[in-house]
Design a protein around this motif. Structure first.
Motif, PDB file in Angstrom:
ATOM      1  N   SER A  28      69.305   8.999   2.909  1.00  0.00           N
ATOM      2  CA  SER A  28      68.093   9.692   3.288  1.00  0.00           C
ATOM      3  C   SER A  28      68.232  11.199   3.090  1.00  0.00           C
ATOM      4  CB  SER A  28      67.758   9.392   4.739  1.00  0.00           C
ATOM      5  OG  SER A  28      68.908   9.651   5.494  1.00  0.00           O
ATOM      6  N   ASP A  29      69.255  11.583   2.314  1.00  0.00           N
ATOM      7  CA  ASP A  29      69.499  13.019   2.169  1.00  0.00           C
ATOM      8  C   ASP A  29      68.543  13.667   1.168  1.00  0.00           C
ATOM      9  OD1 ASP A  29      71.547  12.946   3.931  1.00  0.00           O
ATOM     10  OD2 ASP A  29      73.027  12.448   2.384  1.00  0.00           O
ATOM     11  N   LEU A  30      68.079  12.849   0.238  1.00  0.00           N
ATOM     12  CA  LEU A  30      67.338  13.378  -0.905  1.00  0.00           C
ATOM     13  C   LEU A  30      66.252  14.390  -0.537  1.00  0.00           C
ATOM     14  CD1 LEU A  30      66.930  10.287  -3.222  1.00  0.00           C
ATOM     15  CD2 LEU A  30      67.971  12.514  -3.778  1.00  0.00           C
ATOM     16  N   HIS A  31      65.404  13.957   0.396  1.00  0.00           N
ATOM     17  CA  HIS A  31      64.251  14.803   0.676  1.00  0.00           C
ATOM     18  C   HIS A  31      64.511  15.784   1.797  1.00  0.00           C
ATOM     19  CE1 HIS A  31      63.990  10.870   2.719  1.00  0.00           C
ATOM     20  NE2 HIS A  31      63.847  11.656   3.768  1.00  0.00           N
ATOM     21  N   ARG A  32      65.786  16.039   2.103  1.00  0.00           N
ATOM     22  CA  ARG A  32      66.018  16.919   3.219  1.00  0.00           C
ATOM     23  C   ARG A  32      66.628  18.247   2.780  1.00  0.00           C
ATOM     24  NH1 ARG A  32      69.115  15.547   7.542  1.00  0.00           N
ATOM     25  NH2 ARG A  32      70.407  14.008   6.512  1.00  0.00           N
ATOM     26  N   ASN A  33      66.608  18.538   1.453  1.00  0.00           N
ATOM     27  CA  ASN A  33      67.126  19.825   1.036  1.00  0.00           C
ATOM     28  C   ASN A  33      66.172  20.919   1.455  1.00  0.00           C
ATOM     29  OD1 ASN A  33      69.108  18.423  -0.227  1.00  0.00           O
ATOM     30  ND2 ASN A  33      68.015  18.361  -2.186  1.00  0.00           N
ATOM     31  N   PRO A  34      66.664  21.909   2.169  1.00  0.00           N
ATOM     32  CA  PRO A  34      65.783  23.003   2.549  1.00  0.00           C
ATOM     33  C   PRO A  34      65.268  23.744   1.314  1.00  0.00           C
ATOM     34  CG  PRO A  34      68.000  23.293   3.455  1.00  0.00           C
ATOM     35  CD  PRO A  34      68.021  22.071   2.641  1.00  0.00           C
ATOM     36  N   PHE A  35      64.134  24.315   1.465  1.00  0.00           N
ATOM     37  CA  PHE A  35      63.442  25.099   0.423  1.00  0.00           C
ATOM     38  C   PHE A  35      62.957  24.242  -0.738  1.00  0.00           C
ATOM     39  CE2 PHE A  35      66.815  27.921   2.179  1.00  0.00           C
ATOM     40  CZ  PHE A  35      65.985  28.595   3.058  1.00  0.00           C
ATOM     41  N   GLN A  36      63.224  22.962  -0.694  1.00  0.00           N
ATOM     42  CA  GLN A  36      62.719  22.106  -1.755  1.00  0.00           C
ATOM     43  C   GLN A  36      61.198  22.019  -1.661  1.00  0.00           C
ATOM     44  OE1 GLN A  36      64.437  18.187  -1.628  1.00  0.00           O
ATOM     45  NE2 GLN A  36      63.058  17.450  -3.229  1.00  0.00           N
ATOM     46  N   LYS A  37      60.567  21.969  -2.782  1.00  0.00           N
ATOM     47  CA  LYS A  37      59.111  21.857  -2.782  1.00  0.00           C
ATOM     48  C   LYS A  37      58.699  20.437  -2.419  1.00  0.00           C
ATOM     49  CE  LYS A  37      56.919  25.532  -5.100  1.00  0.00           C
ATOM     50  NZ  LYS A  37      56.280  26.179  -4.002  1.00  0.00           N
ATOM     51  N   VAL A  38      57.592  20.337  -1.686  1.00  0.00           N
ATOM     52  CA  VAL A  38      57.123  19.013  -1.310  1.00  0.00           C
ATOM     53  C   VAL A  38      55.595  19.030  -1.286  1.00  0.00           C
ATOM     54  CG1 VAL A  38      57.195  19.457   1.166  1.00  0.00           C
ATOM     55  CG2 VAL A  38      57.452  17.125   0.358  1.00  0.00           C
ATOM     56  N   TRP A  39      55.032  17.884  -1.611  1.00  0.00           N
ATOM     57  CA  TRP A  39      53.571  17.768  -1.552  1.00  0.00           C
ATOM     58  C   TRP A  39      53.223  16.698  -0.535  1.00  0.00           C
ATOM     59  CZ3 TRP A  39      56.394  19.008  -5.724  1.00  0.00           C
ATOM     60  CH2 TRP A  39      55.990  20.130  -6.470  1.00  0.00           C
ATOM     61  N   LEU A  40      52.295  17.000   0.371  1.00  0.00           N
ATOM     62  CA  LEU A  40      51.935  16.050   1.420  1.00  0.00           C
ATOM     63  C   LEU A  40      50.561  15.468   1.124  1.00  0.00           C
ATOM     64  CD1 LEU A  40      53.056  18.186   4.518  1.00  0.00           C
ATOM     65  CD2 LEU A  40      54.374  16.450   3.281  1.00  0.00           C
ATOM     66  N   LYS A  41      50.517  14.134   1.070  1.00  0.00           N
ATOM     67  CA  LYS A  41      49.241  13.462   0.806  1.00  0.00           C
ATOM     68  C   LYS A  41      48.727  12.818   2.091  1.00  0.00           C
ATOM     69  CE  LYS A  41      48.676  11.154  -3.008  1.00  0.00           C
ATOM     70  NZ  LYS A  41      48.856  10.116  -4.059  1.00  0.00           N
ATOM     71  N   TRP A  42      47.441  12.731   2.212  1.00  0.00           N
ATOM     72  CA  TRP A  42      46.885  12.028   3.361  1.00  0.00           C
ATOM     73  C   TRP A  42      45.631  11.286   2.972  1.00  0.00           C
ATOM     74  CZ3 TRP A  42      45.975  17.231   2.614  1.00  0.00           C
ATOM     75  CH2 TRP A  42      44.628  17.643   2.614  1.00  0.00           C
ATOM     76  N   SER A  43      45.224  10.378   3.815  1.00  0.00           N
ATOM     77  CA  SER A  43      43.944   9.709   3.606  1.00  0.00           C
ATOM     78  C   SER A  43      42.989  10.201   4.682  1.00  0.00           C
ATOM     79  CB  SER A  43      44.161   8.188   3.695  1.00  0.00           C
ATOM     80  OG  SER A  43      43.222   7.626   4.564  1.00  0.00           O
ATOM     81  N   ASN A  44      41.758  10.448   4.292  1.00  0.00           N
ATOM     82  CA  ASN A  44      40.796  11.000   5.249  1.00  0.00           C
ATOM     83  C   ASN A  44      40.573  10.092   6.451  1.00  0.00           C
ATOM     84  OD1 ASN A  44      40.426  13.389   4.017  1.00  0.00           O
ATOM     85  ND2 ASN A  44      38.510  12.833   2.958  1.00  0.00           N
ATOM     86  N   ALA A  45      40.794   8.798   6.266  1.00  0.00           N
ATOM     87  CA  ALA A  45      40.592   7.860   7.375  1.00  0.00           C
ATOM     88  C   ALA A  45      41.610   8.100   8.487  1.00  0.00           C
ATOM     89  CB  ALA A  45      40.699   6.431   6.865  1.00  0.00           C
ATOM     90  N   SER A  46      42.727   8.771   8.164  1.00  0.00           N
ATOM     91  CA  SER A  46      43.747   9.034   9.188  1.00  0.00           C
ATOM     92  C   SER A  46      43.453  10.262  10.003  1.00  0.00           C
ATOM     93  CB  SER A  46      45.120   9.242   8.534  1.00  0.00           C
ATOM     94  OG  SER A  46      45.365   8.257   7.593  1.00  0.00           O
TER      95      SER A  46
END
Lengths: 271, 284, 366
Positions: C341-359
């Protein structure tokens, strides 16, 4: 010899504790010692062993009367002061009272007033009110002295136990009286026993108040006091002191034994 | 809510009644009497300051009052200083059977107070334990006379008679100290001695104060001990008060001396509490 | 929902001196429900419970139990029983003595009573413990005895004051399941007080969320979690990210809102309607934001950010995402479906957050 330090670790405090115990025991132990000494004079060297002072003690009606008076007063005082102390302790610990602090301090005053002043002010009041001196006046003065002790013991016992136990009893259907009887009383019982024992002891041993407030009926300390002036009576008094000591030792041991057994016996599912 | 506090007061009322009858009223009467004058077997019931001027003009009363306070002060210091290590020992060193030690300490006090005091007469008397012991060992050729009937013998006897009253409150306050506080002090770099000075001692101070008062106040007015082991040089204010109600038959003067003693003792106690309060602040 | 109230609070208020512990409580608890009073400490939940038990009397209003007004009834005559916070096991009696305590006036014979006690011991799985003293019981066992002692009286409502608070985590989880089973088995209404939102969600049919003496909202656990009606409730139960927004328009049952960072969004209008320009919070739960680690093709319903501090929680990971123009980072929860689970935990890494309007949850803001 070389190894002894590893076996015997000199502990300063332990040595001190032993010396201290010696200090408080040594003078007191001479009392029973001389009660078995076949001489009227309390001096070394010791003479022969004798039981005659105990015989004299047993055959002294004056002493018996004084003893009986002291027991009467002591029992009455112990019971009354424990009842009053219990009521007061319940009031103080279980209700939100305005002025609780000053009221409790007022009740505690006899603890912080020299006994002789309590004695003479009572003497003045009683003589001004023209009440005759008797064992009753002695008992009343002892009651004043004992209530603070009862109350302190019972307050700490009441505070020590969780209020929700009483609430639980109410919640399970008991009214105030039965809650007291089935929950509060058994839990406070050791405190009640302690209060009875302590107040009896205080009254039994009290001299100054009794000295000022008794009339022709002496309590035991008054009897002892008047006997100390007559050297011939002293050995029998020492025999009495030793006997009281032994008896109180058994009473305390017995009550401790009862208390421990009581704790074990009680939790049967009796209802 | 109202009825609840009413029940509380009604539970308290028998005790309060006893205290008003047996404590408040007698003290009021005592103060009143101190302003009257003895007239053979009766009193002159008019306001007078004569007893108080007597008290201040005849130096003997003030002298004996201060001597009593000095002696009780010594008794208190000795008793508390001797009791503290013992209480500390039971609270921190004894792991099991603390109750046994506590009982062991109270056992000598189960005999009569009078006999406990009398025991010191046996110890210190002309033909007493110490003298006859030293004589039979050949250290002395004649018994020592100065052992008994002086202020020192009174102080020793009182210090012995009140020992248990000092140990118990100090023990209770030591026992209540959370042991992790001591560990925290060690952890923060203090040694055993400084931990004692900065943590144990200040936290046990309430017990020390209680013990001091419990010993000081009753011993100032003690009457039995000076009468038995004090001799003429060892008398205390209690003996003076007693004589006013006995042989000297001057109740009003006795009342005035009592009132003055009470005031002085109260002042001393306040001074003491104020002093320890300051000490506590300084340590903290 | 069945309309069969067993407890009814009608404008119940209680103050201690200046402090208003309960202010106008007005709601009902249905027969057979497992009902929780949930709130931070000092919110008045325990006072409310104690007014049902009879240990406190309301200053105004009335508590009804099974249709009967209770203010004149002392605790010992109320048809409810309580499991105390510290269990209040009588120290001078053994387990059987404790359980039999309230049965003195039951009129049962000795053998009938013994049978009842045995049944109750079985119910709480303490067979063979009857002769144990109060001081020989573990925390969990004390709790069972407290339960048994109350249940043997067949109360109309069982009151529980922080029933699991004194237990450690593992035991607490086990007792939660047992409590739920026990409640279904005996069919008695349970009313319990807790400050632990997870416990309330796990156990209850319905929850009343309280703060500062007020009942903020009463609803089922799922309702409270998915559709809270106020910011307080949304924040108190679980974690929530809040974004400032303003209503633009309401048409075709769709609510259009402009927000500070999420851009313009459109959500289905709920029963509460908002006037145009009214300020709102747009809120979303951390687990409903889906992180992707390369720029997505579809740029709608996506915000871009940079990974900040993170926490590995075993089954999932939490991390904060810093977003431009926003001071407070956004909390994201991610199921750890794979072992590393380390992959997405690098600090300063770019990330895009998606959501659904129903939430998204829309809440009033003022």
């Amino acid at each position: 010899m070389k190894n002894s330090p590893s076996f015997f670790k000199p502990d300063g405090l332990l040595v001190y504790a032993v010396l201290y115990l010696t200090f408080i025991y040594l003078p007191v132990l001479f009392l029973p010692l001389f009660s078995f000494n076949d001489s009227t004079y309390i001096t070394f060297p010791l003479k022969d062993f004798t039981l005659k002072w105990y015989d004299k003690m047993i055959n002294s009606p004056d002493m018996h009367e004084a003893l009986f008076n002291s027991i009467k007063v002591g029992l009455t005082v112990a019971i009354l002061s424990t009842i009053l102390g219990l009521l007061a302790a319940k009031a103080v610990t279980r209700y939100r009272l305005r002025g609780r602090g000053p009221l409790v301090s007022f009740i505690m005053i006899p603890l912080v007033i020299p006994e002789i002043i309590l004695a003479i002010s009572l003497l003045i009041l009683i003589s001004q009110a023209e009440i005759p001196l008797s064992l009753w006046t002695v008992g009343f003065s002892h009651l004043l002295l004992c209530i603070p002790f009862s109350m302190l013991i019972l307050i700490s016992r009441m505070e020590g136990f969780d209020r929700s136990l009483e609430e639980a009893a109410m919640d399970l259907g008991e009214n105030a009286w039965m809650t007291f009887w089935r929950v509060t009383f058994p839990i406070v019982l050791p405190g009640i026993v302690a209060s009875l024992l302590l107040t009896f002891t205080i009254s039994f041993d009290e001299f100054v108040l009794a000295f000022f407030l008794s009339s022709t009926d002496p309590t035991l300390p008054i009897y002892i006091w008047s006997s100390l002036r007559f050297p011939t009576k002293i050995p029998a008094i020492l025999a009495l002191g030793a006997s009281i000591f032994i008896i109180s030792f058994f009473v305390v041991s017995f009550s401790e034994w009862v208390r421990r057994r009581g704790v074990k016996l009680e939790p049967t599912s009796r209802i | 809510m109202k009825s609840e506090s009413l029940r509380g007061y009604s539970l308290l009322s028998p005790t309060l009644l006893a205290m008003v009858l047996g404590l408040a009223m007698p003290l009021v009467v005592l103060i009143t009497l101190s302003f009257w004058i003895q007239d053979y077997l009766d009193f002159i019931r008019t306001f007078s300051l004569k007893n108080y001027t007597d008290f201040f003009q005849k130096p003997i009363y003030i002298k004996i009052l201060f001597k009593s306070i000095r002696m009780s002060g010594l008794v208190t210091i000795a008793t508390v200083l001797l009791a503290y290590p013992m209480a500390y020992f039971i609270a921190f060193r004894v792991k099991h059977n603390k109750l046994v030690w506590l009982i062991l300490i109270t056992v000598p006090f189960w005999t009569s107070y009078l006999l406990r005091v009398f025991a010191w007469k046996i110890m210190l008397g002309y033909n007493g334990v110490i003298n006859s012991g030293l004589l039979s060992l050949g250290i002395l050729s004649e018994p020592l006379e100065f052992l008994l009937y002086n202020p020192t013998s009174v102080v020793i006897t009182l210090a012995h008679a009140w020992a248990a009253f000092a140990i118990l409150p100090i023990y209770v306050s030591l026992e209540k100290i959370d042991r992790s506080l001591l560990e925290a002090s060690r952890d923060l770099g203090e040694n055993v001695f400084m931990t004692f000075m900065r943590v144990t001692l200040p936290l046990s101070l309430p017990g020390v104060i209680a013990a001091s008062l419990l010993v000081f106040i009753p011993t100032v007015g003690d009457y039995v001990t000076p009468a038995l082991v004090g001799g003429p040089r060892g008398i205390m204010i209690g003996n003076i008060i007693q004589s006013m109600f006995g042989k000297a038959l001057n109740w009003p003067l006795g009342a005035a001396i009592s009132v003055m003693s009470m005031i002085t003792v109260t002042l001393m106690v306040c001074l003491f509490i104020w002093g320890t309060h300051n000490f506590r602040k300084r340590v903290a | 929902m069945s309309q069969d109230p067993i407890i009814s609070f009608q404008n119940v208020s209680k103050s201690f001196g200046e402090v208003k512990a309960v202010d106008g409580a007005n709601f009902e608890i249905n027969r057979g429900e497992f009902f929780a009073l949930l709130g931070p400490s000092g919110c008045g939940k325990t006072t409310l419970l104690r007014m049902v038990a009879g240990f406190e009397t309301p200053n105004s209003g009335e508590v009804y139990i099974d249709g009967q007004p209770m203010s004149a009834t002392p605790p010992n005559h109320r048809p409810v029983n309580m499991v105390f916070q510290n269990y209040a096991i009588f120290p001078h009696m053994d387990v059987r003595g404790n359980i039999a305590f309230g049965m003195r006036k039951s009129g049962l014979s000795k053998s009938e009573l013994d049978k009842r006690i045995d049944e109750t011991l079985e119910l709480i799985k303490l067979q063979g413990y009857g002769k144990r003293g109060a001081d020989e019981l573990s925390g969990g066992q004390r709790q069972r005895v407290a339960l048994a002692r109350a249940l043997i009286k067949h109360p109309k409502v069982l009151l529980l004051d922080e029933p699991l608070g004194a237990l450690d985590k593992k035991l607490r989880e086990q007792m939660q399941i047992e409590l739920r089973q026990l409640q279904q088995q005996v069919g008695i209404t349970f009313l319990f007080v807790t400050h632990d939102q997870e416990e309330a969600l796990t156990l209850s049919d319905r929850i009343a969320v309280m703060t500062e003496g007020h009942v903020k909202e009463i609803a089922s656990p799922a309702q409270l979690y998915e559709n809270p009606k106020s910011r307080f409730v949304a924040d108190f139960i679980g974690s929530m990210n809040f974004f400032q927004g303003e209503v633009i328009d309401l048409n075709n049952k769709q609510l259009s809102i402009s927000t500070d960072v999420l851009g313009e969004i459109s959500v289905p209008a709920s029963d509460s309607d908002y006037a145009s320009k009214s300020p709102v919070w747009v809120a979303i739960r951390p687990e409903k934001l889906q992180p992707v680690f390369s720029a997505p093709d579809d740029s709608s319903n996506v915000i871009e950010g940079e990974i900040g501090p993170s926490a590995y929680l075993g089954d999932r990971s939490h991390f904060y995402v810093h977003i431009e123009k926003r001071e407070e980072p956004v909390l994201v929860a991610l199921q750890n479906l794979e072992r590393s689970s380390d992959l997405h935990r690098n600090p300063f890494q770019k990330v895009w957050l998606k959501w659904s309007n129903a939430s998204l949850v829309v809440l009033p803001r003022n």
